[in-house]
Design a protein around this motif. Structure first.
Motif, PDB file in Angstrom:
ATOM      1  N   LEU A 234      57.228 160.305 -92.736  1.00 54.41           N
ATOM      2  CA  LEU A 234      56.721 159.206 -93.570  1.00 54.41           C
ATOM      3  C   LEU A 234      55.514 159.679 -94.375  1.00 54.41           C
ATOM      4  O   LEU A 234      55.355 159.344 -95.555  1.00 54.41           O
ATOM      5  CB  LEU A 234      56.356 158.006 -92.685  1.00 54.41           C
ATOM      6  CG  LEU A 234      55.812 156.770 -93.403  1.00 54.41           C
ATOM      7  CD1 LEU A 234      56.739 156.307 -94.520  1.00 54.41           C
ATOM      8  CD2 LEU A 234      55.600 155.629 -92.406  1.00 54.41           C
ATOM      9  N   LEU A 249      61.952 151.119 -93.872  1.00 56.25           N
ATOM     10  CA  LEU A 249      61.539 151.613 -92.552  1.00 56.25           C
ATOM     11  C   LEU A 249      62.557 151.139 -91.528  1.00 56.25           C
ATOM     12  O   LEU A 249      62.622 149.953 -91.206  1.00 56.25           O
ATOM     13  CB  LEU A 249      60.143 151.101 -92.200  1.00 56.25           C
ATOM     14  CG  LEU A 249      59.047 151.353 -93.238  1.00 56.25           C
ATOM     15  CD1 LEU A 249      57.709 150.780 -92.759  1.00 56.25           C
ATOM     16  CD2 LEU A 249      58.914 152.833 -93.553  1.00 56.25           C
ATOM     17  N   CYS A 250      63.365 152.069 -91.061  1.00 58.87           N
ATOM     18  CA  CYS A 250      64.509 151.721 -90.225  1.00 58.87           C
ATOM     19  C   CYS A 250      64.314 152.164 -88.789  1.00 58.87           C
ATOM     20  O   CYS A 250      64.732 151.498 -87.856  1.00 58.87           O
ATOM     21  CB  CYS A 250      65.745 152.376 -90.814  1.00 58.87           C
ATOM     22  SG  CYS A 250      67.238 152.097 -89.872  1.00 58.87           S
ATOM     23  N   GLY A 251      63.694 153.327 -88.606  1.00 64.78           N
ATOM     24  CA  GLY A 251      63.529 153.844 -87.259  1.00 64.78           C
ATOM     25  C   GLY A 251      62.398 154.832 -87.207  1.00 64.78           C
ATOM     26  O   GLY A 251      61.889 155.266 -88.233  1.00 64.78           O
ATOM     27  N   ALA A 252      62.007 155.169 -86.005  1.00 62.18           N
ATOM     28  CA  ALA A 252      60.897 156.101 -85.827  1.00 62.18           C
ATOM     29  C   ALA A 252      61.211 156.975 -84.634  1.00 62.18           C
ATOM     30  O   ALA A 252      60.473 157.035 -83.663  1.00 62.18           O
ATOM     31  CB  ALA A 252      59.587 155.337 -85.656  1.00 62.18           C
ATOM     32  N   GLN A 255      58.975 158.983 -82.483  1.00 60.89           N
ATOM     33  CA  GLN A 255      57.992 158.359 -81.605  1.00 60.89           C
ATOM     34  C   GLN A 255      58.588 157.652 -80.397  1.00 60.89           C
ATOM     35  O   GLN A 255      57.860 157.158 -79.543  1.00 60.89           O
ATOM     36  CB  GLN A 255      57.146 157.358 -82.416  1.00 60.89           C
ATOM     37  CG  GLN A 255      56.238 158.069 -83.402  1.00 60.89           C
ATOM     38  CD  GLN A 255      55.879 157.208 -84.597  1.00 60.89           C
ATOM     39  OE1 GLN A 255      55.797 155.988 -84.498  1.00 60.89           O
ATOM     40  NE2 GLN A 255      55.658 157.831 -85.738  1.00 60.89           N
ATOM     41  N   PRO A 262      50.975 157.324 -81.977  1.00 56.87           N
ATOM     42  CA  PRO A 262      51.058 158.403 -82.959  1.00 56.87           C
ATOM     43  C   PRO A 262      49.819 158.398 -83.834  1.00 56.87           C
ATOM     44  O   PRO A 262      49.136 157.382 -83.964  1.00 56.87           O
ATOM     45  CB  PRO A 262      52.283 158.015 -83.778  1.00 56.87           C
ATOM     46  CG  PRO A 262      52.357 156.524 -83.675  1.00 56.87           C
ATOM     47  CD  PRO A 262      51.840 156.186 -82.302  1.00 56.87           C
ATOM     48  N   SER A 263      49.539 159.534 -84.443  1.00 57.82           N
ATOM     49  CA  SER A 263      48.483 159.509 -85.441  1.00 57.82           C
ATOM     50  C   SER A 263      49.048 158.773 -86.651  1.00 57.82           C
ATOM     51  O   SER A 263      50.249 158.677 -86.838  1.00 57.82           O
ATOM     52  CB  SER A 263      48.052 160.920 -85.791  1.00 57.82           C
ATOM     53  OG  SER A 263      49.149 161.654 -86.262  1.00 57.82           O
ATOM     54  N   ALA A 264      48.173 158.245 -87.432  1.00 59.96           N
ATOM     55  CA  ALA A 264      48.586 157.441 -88.573  1.00 59.96           C
ATOM     56  C   ALA A 264      49.315 158.320 -89.571  1.00 59.96           C
ATOM     57  O   ALA A 264      49.109 159.509 -89.587  1.00 59.96           O
ATOM     58  CB  ALA A 264      47.353 156.861 -89.233  1.00 59.96           C
ATOM     59  N   PRO A 265      50.143 157.675 -90.430  1.00 62.63           N
ATOM     60  CA  PRO A 265      50.326 158.369 -91.691  1.00 62.63           C
ATOM     61  C   PRO A 265      48.932 158.342 -92.343  1.00 62.63           C
ATOM     62  O   PRO A 265      48.394 157.272 -92.615  1.00 62.63           O
ATOM     63  CB  PRO A 265      51.341 157.493 -92.444  1.00 62.63           C
ATOM     64  CG  PRO A 265      51.319 156.171 -91.794  1.00 62.63           C
ATOM     65  CD  PRO A 265      50.779 156.354 -90.409  1.00 62.63           C
ATOM     66  N   ARG A 266      48.316 159.493 -92.466  1.00 63.17           N
ATOM     67  CA  ARG A 266      46.897 159.538 -92.816  1.00 63.17           C
ATOM     68  C   ARG A 266      46.676 159.275 -94.297  1.00 63.17           C
ATOM     69  O   ARG A 266      45.555 159.246 -94.777  1.00 63.17           O
ATOM     70  CB  ARG A 266      46.320 160.902 -92.430  1.00 63.17           C
ATOM     71  CG  ARG A 266      46.270 161.107 -90.928  1.00 63.17           C
ATOM     72  CD  ARG A 266      46.210 162.570 -90.554  1.00 63.17           C
ATOM     73  NE  ARG A 266      47.446 163.249 -90.909  1.00 63.17           N
ATOM     74  CZ  ARG A 266      47.697 164.533 -90.670  1.00 63.17           C
ATOM     75  NH1 ARG A 266      46.782 165.281 -90.091  1.00 63.17           N
ATOM     76  NH2 ARG A 266      48.848 165.068 -91.033  1.00 63.17           N
ATOM     77  N   LEU A 268      48.254 156.644 -96.054  1.00 61.85           N
ATOM     78  CA  LEU A 268      48.818 155.340 -96.414  1.00 61.85           C
ATOM     79  C   LEU A 268      48.095 154.736 -97.607  1.00 61.85           C
ATOM     80  O   LEU A 268      48.675 153.944 -98.362  1.00 61.85           O
ATOM     81  CB  LEU A 268      48.746 154.395 -95.207  1.00 61.85           C
ATOM     82  CG  LEU A 268      49.497 153.074 -95.317  1.00 61.85           C
ATOM     83  CD1 LEU A 268      50.973 153.291 -95.617  1.00 61.85           C
ATOM     84  CD2 LEU A 268      49.339 152.272 -94.042  1.00 61.85           C
ATOM     85  N   ALA A 271      49.570 154.296-101.063  1.00 64.30           N
ATOM     86  CA  ALA A 271      50.459 153.176-101.406  1.00 64.30           C
ATOM     87  C   ALA A 271      49.830 152.269-102.459  1.00 64.30           C
ATOM     88  O   ALA A 271      50.551 151.598-103.205  1.00 64.30           O
ATOM     89  CB  ALA A 271      50.807 152.366-100.167  1.00 64.30           C
ATOM     90  N   LEU A 278      56.628 149.348 -98.749  1.00 64.04           N
ATOM     91  CA  LEU A 278      57.172 149.819 -97.471  1.00 64.04           C
ATOM     92  C   LEU A 278      57.712 148.600 -96.744  1.00 64.04           C
ATOM     93  O   LEU A 278      56.961 147.647 -96.495  1.00 64.04           O
ATOM     94  CB  LEU A 278      56.082 150.470 -96.615  1.00 64.04           C
ATOM     95  CG  LEU A 278      55.647 151.899 -96.945  1.00 64.04           C
ATOM     96  CD1 LEU A 278      54.938 151.971 -98.280  1.00 64.04           C
ATOM     97  CD2 LEU A 278      54.743 152.435 -95.846  1.00 64.04           C
ATOM     98  N   LYS A 279      58.971 148.634 -96.397  1.00 58.78           N
ATOM     99  CA  LYS A 279      59.582 147.433 -95.848  1.00 58.78           C
ATOM    100  C   LYS A 279      60.366 147.766 -94.594  1.00 58.78           C
ATOM    101  O   LYS A 279      61.311 148.541 -94.624  1.00 58.78           O
ATOM    102  CB  LYS A 279      60.499 146.827 -96.922  1.00 58.78           C
ATOM    103  CG  LYS A 279      60.867 145.396 -96.698  1.00 58.78           C
ATOM    104  CD  LYS A 279      61.452 144.783 -97.968  1.00 58.78           C
ATOM    105  CE  LYS A 279      61.907 143.358 -97.669  1.00 58.78           C
ATOM    106  NZ  LYS A 279      62.510 142.721 -98.849  1.00 58.78           N
TER     107      LYS A 279
ATOM    108  N   PRO B 265      46.204 153.197 -89.628  1.00 56.18           N
ATOM    109  CA  PRO B 265      46.829 152.468 -88.529  1.00 56.18           C
ATOM    110  C   PRO B 265      47.787 153.346 -87.733  1.00 56.18           C
ATOM    111  O   PRO B 265      48.593 154.058 -88.307  1.00 56.18           O
ATOM    112  CB  PRO B 265      47.611 151.377 -89.265  1.00 56.18           C
ATOM    113  CG  PRO B 265      48.029 152.021 -90.554  1.00 56.18           C
ATOM    114  CD  PRO B 265      46.899 152.962 -90.910  1.00 56.18           C
ATOM    115  N   ILE B 272      58.896 147.800 -88.382  1.00 54.35           N
ATOM    116  CA  ILE B 272      60.363 147.779 -88.306  1.00 54.35           C
ATOM    117  C   ILE B 272      60.827 146.500 -87.605  1.00 54.35           C
ATOM    118  O   ILE B 272      61.490 145.659 -88.195  1.00 54.35           O
ATOM    119  CB  ILE B 272      60.887 149.026 -87.582  1.00 54.35           C
ATOM    120  CG1 ILE B 272      60.455 150.298 -88.335  1.00 54.35           C
ATOM    121  CG2 ILE B 272      62.413 148.974 -87.449  1.00 54.35           C
ATOM    122  CD1 ILE B 272      60.695 151.584 -87.577  1.00 54.35           C
ATOM    123  N   LEU B 276      58.313 143.753 -91.563  1.00 49.31           N
ATOM    124  CA  LEU B 276      57.173 143.526 -92.448  1.00 49.31           C
ATOM    125  C   LEU B 276      57.365 144.211 -93.801  1.00 49.31           C
ATOM    126  O   LEU B 276      58.078 145.205 -93.911  1.00 49.31           O
ATOM    127  CB  LEU B 276      55.902 144.088 -91.800  1.00 49.31           C
ATOM    128  CG  LEU B 276      55.612 143.624 -90.376  1.00 49.31           C
ATOM    129  CD1 LEU B 276      54.342 144.289 -89.853  1.00 49.31           C
ATOM    130  CD2 LEU B 276      55.495 142.104 -90.318  1.00 49.31           C
TER     131      LEU B 276
END
Lengths: 339, 339
Positions: A234, A249-252, A255, A262-266, A268, A271, A278-279, B265, B272, B276
């Motif tokens: 991501l 955003l369907c899956g992770a 994780q 997890p660490s953030a998407p640093r 973000l 955006a 991001l949905k 975050p 997911i 959101l």
């Protein structure tokens, strides 16, 4: 009263909540006797059982969009089977049905909870667990509705060799994507993506920084990202997005076995300036697209334009191993258990 | 040829790119002589200059949605002033104009780059830098369009005592929000939010975990989050969101002075299952809403239903300090520099 004939079902129960990656001892194979169908019920002999990444979440004791599996009870999940006894109008012995009582060889369930599906020439019934079922609809709805794909978009999909990802990439191609890029976890999968599945580019995310690999694969940036992985994928997509990019955003899966946050998407914050959307979504909200999906995707399968893969593991006793292998990326396309 | 009369403009230039929080030595106050307007130009005496958080990003030498400020050149930004000489059709001496040549006492610019605005009874011209200008439109468009606010939604806005945030909360209230919650950085600001501005609840984010404070303020969860802050505030919102929640990502003031990647975050995966939508935006994409915005918000101001605050700093030589104070949260409402 007559003494009912009994059917022995072999079933997989959750014996312990996995800590991190699941292991054999988290599962137990048990036998259970099922009686004859009561009023409105059918007895189904399952032919194929589904293992899916989302099941990992249900093994944790946390509130999510689906309730957690109970300990020492048989788990549930997608299954396709044949009706072997019916006490309900509308379903007869021999009918092929799709239902949610997986992780077991036989299921006794209300006819209302089973959906009759057509056996298609040259297509295994297991397709209803994959390309013509929940994973296929996930790909279709996520790309076309959630990410609002439009012709000419450059599309990146992670977990691209999986059941959902391989459908996303091909649907994008068939709908006129400008370029389709996939990531997967082995050189064989990458070759499969750019070979049989017709992706324009693909990379093995284990080969280095995902951000760098994606930049090389999509030098002009991306417009749509279908996220099955989360984490560094991501983050790479956020760097690669063009203005007004959209992520479904369907899956992770990166994780699901994690025991730490997890660490953030640093990045973000990107955006904002890039005006990204991001949905997150779950396929259950898109059942209204099912008829259109079956018609369109079924047509592509019939005409040979859309290819789908299955990784088939045989036997109920190998189902926990199949599930663990799925989380470890040992599948190409939809992973199913054949009984 | 006649010798043109010269006007001395005092201007603030960027002397060095700030590392972390800006300091005095990053700015330089210079004098510059301006001539008379050429063909199509006007000379403007600025009355009010704007300081805005987005300017911090332009002080870095990185590509963003606006180009970086050049070193040793006068910075730009919102300004409202009075035409004192005109060599252009359509603008006359005495006209009030809104333009982008801020950070200076006087501006020589093409008439096309200035927009005449009406002086409103009882409203300072500085309103065009705030509630009736870019920050007001940002609030209006972000809440109603980007976050797709609908009546009954529970709305959380961070940086709620700022120019944008205070407008967001009040517009939400006037549009029928179920509940409006704000965060700010001092007890005085919190009292102001729940007092004069009519928020239902507010908290000082310095009082503890934002996640915990938000949970207490919004026990039933939130539907809309207007993000001016990023980081831990966004993380708290992700925890608090109800299904189908929507975030308008407008700013990340918590990170503007950061020299390291943020750690939050860490819970983006919640997007997911909760389905959101997180949507970044910049106000420049919503200029088409300007007429509707001025009509609606102007009406609320005229009727006294919408309150706006200004923090006024006097004198061009105090402008760098005003900007530094803004990043440090020393403002309530829109911060402007009066000349």
């Amino acid at each position: 009263m007559t003494i009912s004939e009994k059917t022995m079902s072999r079933e997989v129960q959750l014996a312990a909540r996995p800590q991190g990656a699941p292991k054999d001892s988290d599962f137990a194979l048990v036998g259970r006797e099922l009686g004859q169908p009561g009023e409105g019920q059918v007895l189904v002999r399952n032919l194929f059982l589904s293992v899916d990444p989302y099941m990992r979440g249900r093994m944790n004791d946390v509130k999510s969009y689906t309730p957690p599996f109970a300990l020492n009870e048989t788990m549930t999940g997608g299954a396709v089977g044949e009706v072997i006894a019916s006490n309900a109008d509308g379903l007869s012995v021999g009918d092929l049905v799709l239902h949610d009582q997986g992780w077991r060889t036989h299921a006794l369930l209300p006819a209302k909870a089973a959906r009759r599906v057509d056996a298609m020439d040259g297509v295994s019934p297991s397709a209803y667990l994959g390309i013509l079922g929940m994973p296929g609809l996930t790909a279709y709805a996520g790309l076309l509705d959630v990410a609002a794909f439009k012709e000419g978009d450059v599309v990146f999909v992670s977990g691209a060799a999986g059941a959902v990802g391989s459908a996303v990439g091909q649907i994008a191609r068939l709908k006129g994507a400008g370029r389709v890029i996939g990531s997967a976890g082995s050189a064989d999968k990458v070759a499969h993506l750019t070979g049989k599945l017709g992706f324009d580019a693909a990379f093995n995310y284990k080969d280095g920084s995902v951000t760098k690999l994606l930049r090389e694969a999509a030098p002009g940036g991306i417009d749509v990202y279908f996220d099955n992985v989360g984490g560094d994928h991501l983050e790479a997509a956020l760097f690669a997005f063009n203005t007004f990019g959209r992520a479904a955003l369907c899956g992770a899966i990166s994780q699901y076995n994690a025991t730490e946050a997890p660490s953030a998407p640093r990045n973000l914050g990107l955006a904002i300036g890039k005006q990204l959307t991001l949905k997150g979504f779950i396929v259950g909200s898109y059942n209204h697209l099912f008829p259109k999906f079956v018609q369109e995707v079924g047509g592509w399968i019939a005409s040979g334009q859309l290819h789908y893969d299955e990784t088939v593991v045989e036997g109920i006793d190998h189902m926990p191993g199949a599930f663990m292998g799925l989380l470890d990326g040992q599948n190409t396309g939809k992973m199913v258990v054949k009984l």
